[in-house]
Design an enzyme around this catalytic site. Sequence first.
Site, mmCIF file in Angstrom:
data_model
loop_
_atom_site.group_PDB
_atom_site.id
_atom_site.type_symbol
_atom_site.label_atom_id
_atom_site.label_comp_id
_atom_site.label_asym_id
_atom_site.label_seq_id
_atom_site.Cartn_x
_atom_site.Cartn_y
_atom_site.Cartn_z
ATOM 1 N N HIS A 65 0.828 -1.219 0.000
ATOM 2 C CA HIS A 65 0.000 0.000 0.000
ATOM 3 C C HIS A 65 0.860 1.265 0.000
ATOM 4 C CE1 HIS A 65 -3.796 -2.211 0.665
ATOM 5 N NE2 HIS A 65 -3.066 -3.002 1.432
ATOM 6 N N ASN A 138 -10.077 -3.352 1.693
ATOM 7 C CA ASN A 138 -9.740 -3.267 0.273
ATOM 8 C C ASN A 138 -11.003 -3.017 -0.539
ATOM 9 O OD1 ASN A 138 -6.976 -3.765 0.613
ATOM 10 N ND2 ASN A 138 -7.230 -5.977 0.431
ATOM 11 N N TYR A 348 0.267 -4.991 11.543
ATOM 12 C CA TYR A 348 0.078 -3.596 11.147
ATOM 13 C C TYR A 348 0.707 -2.632 12.148
ATOM 14 C CZ TYR A 348 -2.942 -4.328 7.096
ATOM 15 O OH TYR A 348 -3.424 -4.666 5.855
#
Length: 492
Positions: A65, A138, A348
Amino acid sequence: MDPYKYRSSSAYNAPFWTTNSGAPVYNNNNSLTVGSRGPILLEDYHLVEKLANFDRERIPERVVHARGASAKGFFEVTHDITALTCADFLRAPGVQTPVIVRFSTVIHERGSPETLRDPRGFAVKFYTREGNFDLVGNNFPVFFIRDGMKFPDMVHSLKPNPKSHIQEDWRIMDFFSHHPESLHMFTFLLDDIGVPQDYRHMDGSGVNTYTLINKAGKAYYVKFHWKPTCGVKSLLEEEAIKIGGANHSHATQDLYDSIAAGNYPEWKLFIQTIDPDHEDRLDFDPLDVTKTWPEDIFPLQPVGRLVLNKNIDNFFAENEQLAFCPAIIVPGIYYSDDKLLQTRIFSYSDTQRHRLGPNYLQLPANAPKCAHHNNHYDGFMNFMHRDEEIDYFPSRYDPARHAEQYPIPPVRLSGKRDKCVIEKENNFKQPGERYRSFSPDRQERFINRVVGGLSDPRVTHEVRSIWVSYWSQADKSLGQKIASRLNVKPNY
């Protein structure tokens, strides 16, 4: 033993997998869980090491990303769902919550064209009165793999060849030939919607299964879906080449210019819910991120609307330093035992600490807009002004106390800890159903893209045969057409 003989070098690779310290790894495919579907155990050191190592491979660009665009706005509740959740920002129709949203491509570098065939990220940060809520998803409702143990390998296969730095189909086809659960995702990626026209004209999805909890403590599995009010529009190959050749930042510019002109992008938020008590009635696992929930059985329920009405003020501060993490939730919303979600919870936040530092949540774009307090002190790039004398808890000199308890899912778990796959894989039903829903010309374009990937000269006959077998199990006629064009005999 000569301590320097086996210095770090691929010339001394062992014939089997090991940890960084050299310990043998007997299972590099599945996480250590409580039973086949239970939560992942922190004692799975190989998983933690694998993810932690992966999270530090690129600096300072996001490892995935990297190419993205952001905008700000608000989320407004339009429908009452308090029977499902006690989340404060969803407490009543009309309630508005400020948000910042980041759209992105997934695999390619920060300066890559926005017309490449690639999933698109759709991440929303809600600045609620009870802290931030990050819905990190997404544009497609499913994913390639169901266990985060395979995430680093998956990304490596999709990234450029480490020798040539060229993305190559043979590597992708090889890796996913080991993962038939990826077929459903490929029916989205290789479909006409695989290249969105821009960020305003694409769907969004939370992808993973989360849990809603109401005031009574009743839990429901939930999927989140964003639907653009201006409709979904995509680019076919010729259009993508033309637009990308003229402007490699066309989607970023479209988003910025539309907001500047007062043409504010808007999405409707819908949810699907499943009572966990009824999940055994299904022919698929609702915690399997490679599956969608049939809308005729689990209809979309409207929740609210998302409006982006303000451009960001600084790209670095509000895009590059903007950080999302699925672990960031609020009371009334919780995780599930979705294996991919469980690993995202760790990965993350870990990659953000690597990329931005341990105090990344102090950055203005990431900090909560409500009052907050804890004893997390110091560290690199700490710029929070603090003058307390008490940095421990509890204390009779500090009035800080525990917050009021809020409901979390009342789950009891038992099982043998093991690395295993889920019981209901059912890898081929939904890909076949989706393919058969396409019009004939859309099916033809899909087949051309599948055949194009498998036509890479380095894709072996064995790999082609495996893919023909997979697609045949999804739809017999589809497999026959692919086999005919590849000159491969179907193996049913």
